[in-house]
Design an enzyme around this catalytic site. Structure first.
Site, PDB file in Angstrom:
ATOM      1  N   HIS A 182      -1.397   0.181   9.518  1.00 48.54           N
ATOM      2  CA  HIS A 182      -2.177  -1.059   9.720  1.00 48.54           C
ATOM      3  C   HIS A 182      -1.366  -2.123  10.463  1.00 48.54           C
ATOM      4  O   HIS A 182      -1.490  -3.317  10.194  1.00 48.54           O
ATOM      5  CB  HIS A 182      -2.653  -1.638   8.378  1.00 48.54           C
ATOM      6  CG  HIS A 182      -3.594  -0.740   7.629  1.00 48.54           C
ATOM      7  ND1 HIS A 182      -4.957  -0.836   7.731  1.00 48.54           N
ATOM      8  CD2 HIS A 182      -3.363   0.281   6.769  1.00 48.54           C
ATOM      9  CE1 HIS A 182      -5.530   0.078   6.959  1.00 48.54           C
ATOM     10  NE2 HIS A 182      -4.582   0.771   6.365  1.00 48.54           N
TER      11      HIS A 182
ATOM     12  N   ASN B 116     -11.038  -0.658   3.233  1.00 49.40           N
ATOM     13  CA  ASN B 116     -11.249  -0.126   4.584  1.00 49.40           C
ATOM     14  C   ASN B 116     -12.719  -0.247   4.955  1.00 49.40           C
ATOM     15  O   ASN B 116     -13.545  -0.590   4.114  1.00 49.40           O
ATOM     16  CB  ASN B 116     -10.848   1.348   4.644  1.00 49.40           C
ATOM     17  CG  ASN B 116      -9.340   1.551   4.752  1.00 49.40           C
ATOM     18  OD1 ASN B 116      -8.609   0.645   5.137  1.00 49.40           O
ATOM     19  ND2 ASN B 116      -8.880   2.725   4.401  1.00 49.40           N
TER      20      ASN B 116
ATOM     21  N   HIS C 267      -1.677  -6.845  -1.930  1.00 50.31           N
ATOM     22  CA  HIS C 267      -1.236  -5.905  -2.962  1.00 50.31           C
ATOM     23  C   HIS C 267      -2.415  -5.545  -3.864  1.00 50.31           C
ATOM     24  O   HIS C 267      -3.046  -6.451  -4.430  1.00 50.31           O
ATOM     25  CB  HIS C 267      -0.121  -6.536  -3.791  1.00 50.31           C
ATOM     26  CG  HIS C 267       0.624  -5.523  -4.606  1.00 50.31           C
ATOM     27  ND1 HIS C 267      -0.008  -4.658  -5.467  1.00 50.31           N
ATOM     28  CD2 HIS C 267       1.932  -5.213  -4.665  1.00 50.31           C
ATOM     29  CE1 HIS C 267       0.889  -3.877  -6.029  1.00 50.31           C
ATOM     30  NE2 HIS C 267       2.080  -4.182  -5.553  1.00 50.31           N
TER      31      HIS C 267
ATOM     32  N   TYR D 187       2.938  -1.266  -2.175  1.00 47.68           N
ATOM     33  CA  TYR D 187       2.776  -2.471  -1.356  1.00 47.68           C
ATOM     34  C   TYR D 187       3.959  -3.441  -1.463  1.00 47.68           C
ATOM     35  O   TYR D 187       4.490  -3.904  -0.461  1.00 47.68           O
ATOM     36  CB  TYR D 187       1.427  -3.150  -1.669  1.00 47.68           C
ATOM     37  CG  TYR D 187       0.286  -2.352  -1.066  1.00 47.68           C
ATOM     38  CD1 TYR D 187      -0.087  -1.126  -1.620  1.00 47.68           C
ATOM     39  CD2 TYR D 187      -0.354  -2.744   0.089  1.00 47.68           C
ATOM     40  CE1 TYR D 187      -1.089  -0.352  -1.061  1.00 47.68           C
ATOM     41  CE2 TYR D 187      -1.364  -1.983   0.658  1.00 47.68           C
ATOM     42  CZ  TYR D 187      -1.726  -0.788   0.081  1.00 47.68           C
ATOM     43  OH  TYR D 187      -2.696  -0.015   0.649  1.00 47.68           O
TER      44      TYR D 187
HETATM   45 FE1  HDD Z   1      -2.658   1.120   2.231  1.00 46.80          FE
HETATM   46  C1  HDD Z   1      -1.373  -1.360   4.134  1.00 46.80           C
HETATM   47  C2  HDD Z   1      -5.855  -0.034   2.881  1.00 46.80           C
HETATM   48  C3  HDD Z   1      -4.019   3.846   0.637  1.00 46.80           C
HETATM   49  C4  HDD Z   1       0.419   2.130   1.397  1.00 46.80           C
HETATM   50  N1  HDD Z   1      -3.461  -0.402   3.296  1.00 46.80           N
HETATM   51  C5  HDD Z   1      -2.753  -1.306   4.007  1.00 46.80           C
HETATM   52  C6  HDD Z   1      -3.655  -2.231   4.622  1.00 46.80           C
HETATM   53  C7  HDD Z   1      -4.909  -1.858   4.273  1.00 46.80           C
HETATM   54  C8  HDD Z   1      -4.785  -0.699   3.442  1.00 46.80           C
HETATM   55  C9  HDD Z   1      -6.212  -2.515   4.699  1.00 46.80           C
HETATM   56  C10 HDD Z   1      -3.250  -3.382   5.524  1.00 46.80           C
HETATM   57  C11 HDD Z   1      -3.090  -4.638   4.733  1.00 46.80           C
HETATM   58  C12 HDD Z   1      -2.774  -5.782   5.656  1.00 46.80           C
HETATM   59  O1  HDD Z   1      -3.645  -6.123   6.470  1.00 46.80           O
HETATM   60  O2  HDD Z   1      -1.678  -6.308   5.544  1.00 46.80           O
HETATM   61  N2  HDD Z   1      -4.549   1.804   1.896  1.00 46.80           N
HETATM   62  C13 HDD Z   1      -5.721   1.143   2.148  1.00 46.80           C
HETATM   63  C14 HDD Z   1      -6.820   1.839   1.546  1.00 46.80           C
HETATM   64  C15 HDD Z   1      -6.300   2.942   0.924  1.00 46.80           C
HETATM   65  C16 HDD Z   1      -4.874   2.910   1.131  1.00 46.80           C
HETATM   66  C17 HDD Z   1      -8.268   1.398   1.598  1.00 46.80           C
HETATM   67  C18 HDD Z   1      -6.999   3.994   0.133  1.00 46.80           C
HETATM   68  C19 HDD Z   1      -8.075   3.808  -0.527  1.00 46.80           C
HETATM   69  N3  HDD Z   1      -1.940   2.712   1.240  1.00 46.80           N
HETATM   70  C20 HDD Z   1      -2.655   3.707   0.622  1.00 46.80           C
HETATM   71  C21 HDD Z   1      -1.753   4.599  -0.088  1.00 46.80           C
HETATM   72  C22 HDD Z   1      -0.481   4.104   0.107  1.00 46.80           C
HETATM   73  C23 HDD Z   1      -0.637   2.927   0.949  1.00 46.80           C
HETATM   74  C24 HDD Z   1      -2.176   5.806  -0.889  1.00 46.80           C
HETATM   75  C25 HDD Z   1       0.832   4.611  -0.392  1.00 46.80           C
HETATM   76  C26 HDD Z   1       1.002   5.360  -1.426  1.00 46.80           C
HETATM   77  N4  HDD Z   1      -0.799   0.521   2.735  1.00 46.80           N
HETATM   78  C27 HDD Z   1       0.326   1.058   2.226  1.00 46.80           C
HETATM   79  C28 HDD Z   1       1.580   0.317   2.635  1.00 46.80           C
HETATM   80  C29 HDD Z   1       0.994  -0.819   3.513  1.00 46.80           C
HETATM   81  C30 HDD Z   1      -0.492  -0.536   3.490  1.00 46.80           C
HETATM   82  C31 HDD Z   1       2.621   1.183   3.254  1.00 46.80           C
HETATM   83  C32 HDD Z   1       1.589  -0.998   4.901  1.00 46.80           C
HETATM   84  C33 HDD Z   1       1.804  -2.460   5.096  1.00 46.80           C
HETATM   85  C34 HDD Z   1       1.610  -3.037   3.788  1.00 46.80           C
HETATM   86  O3  HDD Z   1       1.216  -2.071   2.905  1.00 46.80           O
HETATM   87  O4  HDD Z   1       1.787  -4.194   3.491  1.00 46.80           O
HETATM   88  O5  HDD Z   1       2.220  -0.171   1.508  1.00 46.80           O
END
Ligand code: HDD
Length: 753
Positions: A127, A199, A391, A414
């Site tokens: 993202h 999402n 988060h 997060y």
């Molecule tokens: Fe995630 C970012 C949505 C599963 C780990 N996620 C992130 C963002 C969104 C989502 C919209 C961007 C937030 C922003 O604008 O700063 N993610 C989802 C959805 C998921 C999902 C809808 C499943 C239903 N995500 C998911 C899993 C993991 C992560 C299973 C890890 C185990 N997501 C992350 C992250 C991010 C992230 C690596 C990257 C940047 C951040 O968090 O701040 O932690």
């Protein structure tokens, strides 16, 4: 009056100098040479812009100061160092003589360069590419029977910040790639921050968060060449999803038009996981969160998406910014699907803890519980959109996570990623992340600590700080406690329940719920994506997955790839289709659409200003397209020239004239030789009309505009409105555009099963 405000803002922002009494004459010499000297007088104060979303009078830790605490920098007239010393010169290094070497003692030089060297922070690992805006959420009170969260109560107003994003691409990648879109909302509630990190697709690729690095590694560019950027059309992605078949449902959504939204403003949002909520009587329910856009759910076509990636890679970012700036505030209703909190956590045979499954709205209607309107753009992109940190664990009283193994891993991930991305543990003190309520934690020190904690006892129990901070007991309003539900008993295992084994039936449900034209788009998307893969075995394996979803889909894609059609390896059952999944067929108001108006400066312009005003009054954005910039006729401002306009920017095209080729449409030598044929239509207008026609857009024409349609070979047919009067043409165009696209224009025999 929002419409009036919209008009004024639009005139100011988009029309710029339109109010000049004497419209300039294109190409004529200017009256005075423009000075190239640097201004020496202090400039006017900055134009008014909202402060970052920091609480007005509280410090980072919520201490009430009684005076405004501004997060806004860059306010005064004179340049200073970061320690506030006024500077006389920032353009020359301190040197030993004019032609001599630079001196190490030049602190300002070193501060300037060092800070610049550290301006970038790591982009989000997923993202990374996004856009954001401030808004406000108002509760309807309709959630009360199931959820006691205070921000959902009737009339409760809560500031919000939303960040939309793509998943796979880097921070500088294009907006209209085929991908899932993030829809993350921070509610600054009176009970602390609630983050709904969702999402635009209600299901996910994996059932267990431990697979997240796998699916992301597969989707990201190949590790050896780091290509392709922001694409799923490559071997590693299809290798993974064809082997890890629980990804097939989400992949089907990506291949549908949902993967290429027209605008962030025209997307649904989903919390994906099932959450547990509690009402005032202490009764719990299971819920899924939905965002429903007031502008409807719309997409671009794949050809448009590809063109836009080149023509305007910032398409979605610009669209959101322009709409808000013009006062066309995008809005979404928050809704809940509610399920009984039974021990099995199942509903109609669907496992509510399996994030690869959704619950059709026909089985559990989405009940509206509030409205969010986005009303302000960020003041500073980095400070707000880049530094916001969401988060899934930011929950408020009345809402809790469930045992869905995907959300469980997210609860860890997060903060962990933000520690690196935002450089330490104090990122919640950043203005955009601060709660708008009091913060009284015992977290101390660490990198980038902004708070000056006054107490001496950041521990409990203590007597030195008068015993503070106290626990907020159950009797204290707004105190959070995880809902006390019984957890499943069992032995420690790395395994999942049998209910997670069905990987294809909901992908089939989605396919069968699509209209003919949507199915056609899905077929083309799979054919394109697999056609970009090199490995035969991957294409064959994905065809096998498609055979397990639907024979017609499989056969069409196999034909496109020139491969044999495999037989299914499972028995296909026919679920009841869910019409709510289809984007096509529902009529939507025209609000927020962009209307291109082609004019001929030498033709009859009498209707143009009235049509422009009517378009604006209807909540749409008119953009006048002419051979040159500046103004045409009596002060009609031109927003796009034939050189800068491309059809993909417009939802609807109006043609008010038949402009002959402008000199810059032709090779210079021909223009000089006077080779322009006065009877010919400018080729860029031909392209505009042709593309709008091919992309199933409504086209209206009056006066000589009709001749332009004829010259472009798009004289008539469905969604082509012709007449003598601009206002009448616009009125009919508005009716026709309610369905967003005129898919019936092409007749044909769409794919169906
Ligand atoms: Fe995630 C970012 C949505 C599963 C780990 N996620 C992130 C963002 C969104 C989502 C919209 C961007 C937030 C922003 O604008 O700063 N993610 C989802 C959805 C998921 C999902 C809808 C499943 C239903 N995500 C998911 C899993 C993991 C992560 C299973 C890890 C185990 N997501 C992350 C992250 C991010 C992230 C690596 C990257 C940047 C951040 O968090 O701040 O932690």
């Amino acid at each position: 009056d929002l419409k009036q405000l919209a008009k004024e803002t639009f005139d100011r922002i988009v029309n710029g100098l339109a109010s000049a009494d004497e419209p300039p004459i294109p190409g004529a010499p200017g009256p005075e040479p423009v000075s190239l000297d640097e201004p020496t007088e202090p400039r006017e104060p900055l134009p008014p812009k909202r402060d970052q979303s920091a609480p007005a009078t509280r410090t980072a830790t919520g201490v009430e100061t009684g005076a405004p605490v501004s997060a806004r920098a860059q306010k005064e007239t004179y340049l200073t160092t970061s320690s506030g010393v006024r500077l006389r010169d920032t353009d020359h290094s301190l040197k030993a003589g004019e032609r001599g070497p630079t001196l190490l003692q030049d602190h300002h030089l070193r501060e300037k360069i060092t800070h610049f060297d550290h301006e970038r922070i790591p982009e989000r690992v997923v993202h990374a590419r996004g856009a954001g805006a401030h808004g406000v959420f108002v509760g309807y009170g309709t959630a009360d029977p199931v959820c006691r969260a205070a921000f959902l109560r009737e009339g409760a107003e809560t500031p919000t910040f939303v960040r939309f994003s793509t998943v796979l691409g880097s921070r500088g990648s294009a907006d209209t790639v085929r991908d899932t879109r993030g829809f993350a909302t921070k509610f600054y509630t009176d009970d602390g921050n609630f983050d709904l990190v969702g999402n635009n697709i209600p299901v996910f690729f994996i059932q267990d968060g431990i697979k997240f690095p796998d699916v992301i590694h597969a989707g990201k560019p190949h590790p050896d060449r780091e290509i392709p950027q922001a694409q799923s059309a490559h071997d590693t992605f299809w290798d993974f999803v064809s082997l890890h078949t629980e990804a097939q449902h989400h992949t089907m959504w990506n291949m549908s038009d949902r993967g290429i939204p027209r605008s962030y403003r025209m997307m649904e949002g989903f919390g994906v996981h099932t959450f547990r909520v509690e009402n005032a009587a202490g009764e719990t329910s299971l819920v899924k969160f939905h965002w429903k856009p007031q502008l409807g759910v719309h997409s671009v076509t794949w050809e448009e998406a590809q063109l836009i990636s080149g023509v305007d890679p910032d398409f979605h970012r610009r669209d959101l910014y322009d709409a808000i700036e013009a006062g066309a505030y995008p809005a979404w209703e928050l809704g809940l699907q509610v399920f009984p909190d039974n021990p099995e956590q199942m509903f109609e045979g669907i496992d509510l803890l399996d994030p690869t499954k959704m619950v059709p709205e026909e089985l559990a209607p989405v009940q509206p519980v509030g409205l969010m309107v986005l009303t302000a753009n960020p003041t500073n992109f980095f400070a707000e959109v880049e530094q916001i940190a969401f988060h899934v664990g930011h929950l408020v009283p009345g809402i809790d996570a469930t045992d869905d193994p995907l959300v469980q891993a997210r609860l860890f991930s997060y903060v962990d990623t933000q520690l690196t991305r935002l450089g330490g543990p104090n990122f919640n003190q950043l203005p955009v992340n601060r709660p708008h309520t009091e913060v009284n934690d015992m977290l101390r020190d660490g990198f980038h600590q902004h708070a000056v904690h006054a107490g001496v006892a950041p521990y409990r129990p203590n007597s030195l700080d008068g015993g503070c901070p106290f626990h907020a007991g159950a009797d204290v309003d707004g105190s959070f406690e995880h809902l006390a539900v019984r957890v499943a008993e069992g032995t420690k295992v790395r395994a999942q329940p049998a209910s997670y084994d069905d990987h294809f039936s909901q992908a089939r449900l989605f396919w069968l719920s699509m209209s003919g034209v949507e199915q056609e788009h899905i077929v083309r998307a799979y054919t394109f994506e697999l056609g970009k893969c090199y490995e035969q075995v991957i294409k064959e394996r994905q065809l096998q997955c498609l055979a397990n979803i639907d024979p017609v889909l499989c056969e069409e894609v196999a034909t496109g790839l020139g491969l044999p059609v495999p037989a299914p390896t499972i028995a296909l059952v026919d679920p009841e289709p869910s019409p709510a999944l289809s984007q096509v067929g529902e009529a939507w108001p025209p609000d927020g659409r962009t209307v291109g108006i082609v004019v001929d400066p030498d033709g009859d312009l009498s209707d143009v200003e009235d049509v422009r005003t009517a378009v604006l009054a209807a909540g749409m954005v008119p953009l006048v397209i002419a051979p040159h910039g500046g103004t045409v006729g009596e002060g009609i401002t031109v927003q796009r020239t034939f050189a800068t306009a491309r059809s993909v920017e417009f939802d609807v095209l109006l043609v008010a004239g038949c402009p002959v080729p402008a000199p810059d449409a032709l090779p210079l030598r021909d223009a000089k030789a006077g080779a322009a044929d006065a009877t010919e239509l400018d080729p860029r207008v031909v392209l505009l009309i042709e593309e709008c026609f091919r992309h199933a857009k409504v086209i209206g024409a009056w006066d000589d505009g009709g001749a332009a349609l004829d010259a472009a070979g798009c004289s008539g047919g469905l969604g082509i409105v012709r007449g003598d009067d601009g206002a009448a043409v616009l009125a009919q165009v508005q009716e026709e555009m309610a369905l967003h696209r005129v898919w019936d224009r092409f007749g044909g025999d769409p794919v169906s099963s």
